[in-house]
Design an enzyme around this catalytic site. Structure first.
Site, PDB file in Angstrom:
ATOM      1  N   PHE A 126       1.019  -1.118   0.346  1.00 44.01           N
ATOM      2  CA  PHE A 126       0.344  -0.006   0.000  1.00 44.01           C
ATOM      3  C   PHE A 126       0.899   1.133  -0.034  1.00 44.01           C
ATOM      4  O   PHE A 126       2.420   1.112   0.387  1.00 44.01           O
ATOM      5  CB  PHE A 126      -0.775   0.337   1.339  1.00 44.01           C
ATOM      6  CG  PHE A 126      -2.148   1.595   1.127  1.00 44.01           C
ATOM      7  CD1 PHE A 126      -3.004   1.027   0.404  1.00 44.01           C
ATOM      8  CD2 PHE A 126      -2.005   2.328   2.316  1.00 44.01           C
ATOM      9  CE1 PHE A 126      -4.457   1.662   0.797  1.00 44.01           C
ATOM     10  CE2 PHE A 126      -3.027   3.457   2.225  1.00 44.01           C
ATOM     11  CZ  PHE A 126      -3.906   2.650   1.450  1.00 44.01           C
ATOM     12  N   ASP A 198       2.141  -6.137   7.428  1.00 46.60           N
ATOM     13  CA  ASP A 198       1.315  -4.665   7.292  1.00 46.60           C
ATOM     14  C   ASP A 198       0.118  -6.397   7.413  1.00 46.60           C
ATOM     15  O   ASP A 198       0.151  -6.740   6.062  1.00 46.60           O
ATOM     16  CB  ASP A 198       1.155  -4.146   6.813  1.00 46.60           C
ATOM     17  CG  ASP A 198      -0.419  -3.444   6.809  1.00 46.60           C
ATOM     18  OD1 ASP A 198      -1.297  -3.251   6.832  1.00 46.60           O
ATOM     19  OD2 ASP A 198       0.254  -1.586   6.576  1.00 46.60           O
ATOM     20  N   TYR A 223      -9.914  -0.352  10.406  1.00 46.91           N
ATOM     21  CA  TYR A 223     -10.964  -0.385   9.893  1.00 46.91           C
ATOM     22  C   TYR A 223     -12.348  -1.389   8.741  1.00 46.91           C
ATOM     23  O   TYR A 223     -12.931  -1.349   7.800  1.00 46.91           O
ATOM     24  CB  TYR A 223     -11.674   0.549   9.512  1.00 46.91           C
ATOM     25  CG  TYR A 223     -10.611   1.295   8.572  1.00 46.91           C
ATOM     26  CD1 TYR A 223     -10.638   1.225   7.190  1.00 46.91           C
ATOM     27  CD2 TYR A 223      -9.134   1.857   9.388  1.00 46.91           C
ATOM     28  CE1 TYR A 223      -9.000   1.766   6.892  1.00 46.91           C
ATOM     29  CE2 TYR A 223      -8.535   2.167   8.791  1.00 46.91           C
ATOM     30  CZ  TYR A 223      -8.442   2.321   7.204  1.00 46.91           C
ATOM     31  OH  TYR A 223      -7.267   2.991   6.469  1.00 46.91           O
ATOM     32  N   LYS A 224     -11.206  -2.253   8.434  1.00 45.05           N
ATOM     33  CA  LYS A 224     -11.490  -3.044   6.918  1.00 45.05           C
ATOM     34  C   LYS A 224     -12.199  -4.351   7.558  1.00 45.05           C
ATOM     35  O   LYS A 224     -13.330  -4.279   8.164  1.00 45.05           O
ATOM     36  CB  LYS A 224     -10.303  -3.373   6.511  1.00 45.05           C
ATOM     37  CG  LYS A 224      -9.584  -2.204   5.900  1.00 45.05           C
ATOM     38  CD  LYS A 224      -8.140  -2.153   5.608  1.00 45.05           C
ATOM     39  CE  LYS A 224      -7.974  -1.124   4.767  1.00 45.05           C
ATOM     40  NZ  LYS A 224      -6.036  -0.944   4.751  1.00 45.05           N
ATOM     41  N   ARG A 380     -11.831  -4.651  -7.356  1.00 47.91           N
ATOM     42  CA  ARG A 380     -11.709  -4.980  -6.084  1.00 47.91           C
ATOM     43  C   ARG A 380     -13.317  -5.735  -5.196  1.00 47.91           C
ATOM     44  O   ARG A 380     -14.486  -5.269  -4.928  1.00 47.91           O
ATOM     45  CB  ARG A 380     -10.753  -4.652  -5.218  1.00 47.91           C
ATOM     46  CG  ARG A 380      -9.659  -4.373  -5.504  1.00 47.91           C
ATOM     47  CD  ARG A 380      -8.723  -4.158  -4.515  1.00 47.91           C
ATOM     48  NE  ARG A 380      -9.786  -3.475  -3.749  1.00 47.91           N
ATOM     49  CZ  ARG A 380      -9.127  -2.495  -2.388  1.00 47.91           C
ATOM     50  NH1 ARG A 380      -7.628  -2.476  -1.842  1.00 47.91           N
ATOM     51  NH2 ARG A 380      -9.386  -1.403  -1.682  1.00 47.91           N
TER      52      ARG A 380
HETATM   53  C1  LIG Z   1      -5.787   0.172   4.588  1.00 47.42           C
HETATM   54  C2  LIG Z   1      -4.214   0.387   3.977  1.00 47.42           C
HETATM   55  C3  LIG Z   1      -3.724   1.383   5.074  1.00 47.42           C
HETATM   56  C4  LIG Z   1      -4.130   2.360   5.533  1.00 47.42           C
HETATM   57  O1  LIG Z   1      -3.615   3.160   6.066  1.00 47.42           O
HETATM   58  P1  LIG Z   1      -3.973   4.455   7.418  1.00 47.42           P
HETATM   59  O2  LIG Z   1      -2.946   5.052   7.873  1.00 47.42           O
HETATM   60  O3  LIG Z   1      -5.002   3.903   7.553  1.00 47.42           O
HETATM   61  O4  LIG Z   1      -4.836   5.662   6.179  1.00 47.42           O
HETATM   62  C5  LIG Z   1      -1.773   1.229   5.145  1.00 47.42           C
HETATM   63  N1  LIG Z   1      -1.596   0.118   4.740  1.00 47.42           N
HETATM   64  C6  LIG Z   1      -2.423  -0.611   4.393  1.00 47.42           C
HETATM   65  C7  LIG Z   1      -0.962  -2.129   4.148  1.00 47.42           C
HETATM   66  C8  LIG Z   1      -3.201  -0.655   3.662  1.00 47.42           C
HETATM   67  O5  LIG Z   1      -4.213  -1.537   3.150  1.00 47.42           O
END
Ligand SMILES: *Cc1c(COP(=O)(O)O)cnc(C)c1O
Length: 405
Positions: A126, A198, A223-224, A380
């Site tokens: 990400f 992560d 939040y996922k 997705r």
């Molecule tokens: C969704 C996601 C994020 C998002 O980071 P935020 O600080 O919550 O916006 C970071 N890393 C990964 C791998 C994600 O899937």
């Protein structure tokens, strides 16, 4: 048989998890296939938040910190998230955004290996993770090596004796590819380095065994798959064996050994409490706590099992609808599945490739099918077995067929 709606309805009627859908406030007519971006609202959350706001904050004021358990919340909720990812209590805290937790974990990981000069970062990760790896490397004067996860063993070999920390995503956020966390953690350990996983697309989605796998550090979104709501705080896991040496850069007073002494110098608390920062986003944290109940009751293993079956079903519908020449001719382009097929190699999302992906995703949204697109050509679909049904999958593919026409 599989290609009829009746077949899907029958599967739903037999499904052990179908009742959990009622635990979520899903609007009628909406098919939520976007839970890897924002999980839906668990019904328990509004009432729990109302209690926190009106009674605890409104009536108890500052007494809430101890009388209502606010002070312990980062570690209490951390232990509950820890249980979902195979971590014994006392190794996980919840608080801050995923970005801050990543920064904290990655810097601390590199500091555990001060003699090493290379930081390795997953090139398919990400954007935040990749940006932060660049920043942390620059800040600590490390050489950054970006690599696809598949090439990680080779990179460790090439930079033998140099790699201090490795940051990688357990599930590729674009393709849904799932990596073998235990095997790669072992490779990194053999190279004398430490892992930062992560788990944003893995926590609450696939069974994880962080302790058993010997993972060093991990972070993930709230939040996922954990359904904590927009901006829910993220979690940070650090294996107990590292606590004493863990030199975290975000040193807030809640992480102090004696926070109420208001001392001049920072002395980290023993245990995982040192990974606390300042006053947490408590309303969000307590919303996340209330949100975890359905997932805990269903169990990650059962949710994973069903999510895989939903994925198989989606892929067979996509294949089935796309294989006849007549359909191709009629539809112009029909999406292809890019997610690996083998259950051990995919998370709970299925990604499709189609040249008009953003348009299709918008048209699906207009029909109540919530998905998302990732540039340039990916759609997705998150199949969280906790609340997605076989009928949802059937209907989503029916809509997809209509919008590609
Ligand atoms: C969704 C996601 C994020 C998002 O980071 P935020 O600080 O919550 O916006 C970071 N890393 C990964 C791998 C994600 O899937």
């Amino acid at each position: 048989m599989e290609f009829t709606r009746e077949w899907a309805e029958k599967r739903d009627a037999e499904d052990q998890l179908s009742g959990f859908r009622e635990e979520f406030a899903l609007p009628a007519g909406v098919i939520q296939l976007n839970g890897n971006s924002l999980g839906p609202l668990p019904r328990a959350v509004p009432g729990a938040l109302d209690q926190v706001v009106r009674r605890e904050w409104g009536e108890h004021l500052i007494r809430g910190w101890f009388e209502d358990g606010w002070w312990d919340a980062p570690e209490r909720v951390g232990d509950r998230v820890g249980r979902l990812v195979g971590a014994a209590p006392g190794q996980t805290v919840v608080g801050e955004s995923t970005s801050v937790q990543l920064f904290n974990a990655l810097t601390a990981a590199a500091r555990l290996r001060p003699e090493r000069t290379v930081l390795v970062s997953d090139a398919g990760n990400f954007p935040t993770d990749r940006y932060l790896a660049v920043s942390v490397a620059r800040m600590l004067g490390l050489r950054l090596v970006q690599t696809p996860v598949a090439a990680l063993p080779k990179v460790l070999e090439r930079h033998r004796g140099e790699v201090g920390a490795v940051l990688a995503g357990a599930v590729d956020f674009r393709t849904g590819e799932l990596w073998d966390v235990a095997a790669l953690t072992a490779r990194v350990r053999d190279a004398g380095a430490v892992t930062v996983w992560d788990l944003s697309h893995a926590a609450g989605a696939v069974p994880l065994h962080l302790d058993e796998a010997g993972v060093d550090l991990a972070v993930g979104c709230g939040y996922k798959y954990l359904c904590g709501g927009p901006g829910a705080p993220a979690f940070l896991y650090a294996a107990a064996r590292h606590h004493e040496a863990l030199d975290l850069p975000v040193t807030g007073w809640h992480g102090h050994a004696r926070p109420f002494e208001m001392a001049d110098t920072f002395v980290p608390a023993p245990g995982i409490a040192r990974a606390r920062t300042g006053t947490p986003h408590l309303l969000s944290l307590l919303a996340l706590e209330a949100a975890l109940t359905p997932l805990e009751a269903a169990g990650v293993a059962a949710v994973r099992e069903k999510s895989l079956r939903l994925g198989d079903y989606l892929m067979s519908l996509v294949d089935g609808a796309g294989t006849t020449t007549r359909t191709r001719e009629r539809t112009g382009a029909w999406p292809e599945v890019v997610t690996p097929r083998a259950p051990a190699r995919r998370g709970n999302q299925v990604t499709l490739r189609h040249p008009r992906a953003p348009r299709l995703s918008a048209e699906l949204m207009a029909r109540g099918v919530v998905t998302d697109a990732r540039p340039p050509d990916l759609i997705r679909l998150c199949l969280n077995g906790l609340y997605v049904s076989y009928t949802d999958v059937f209907d989503a593919v029916t809509h997809l067929r209509e919008v590609t026409r």
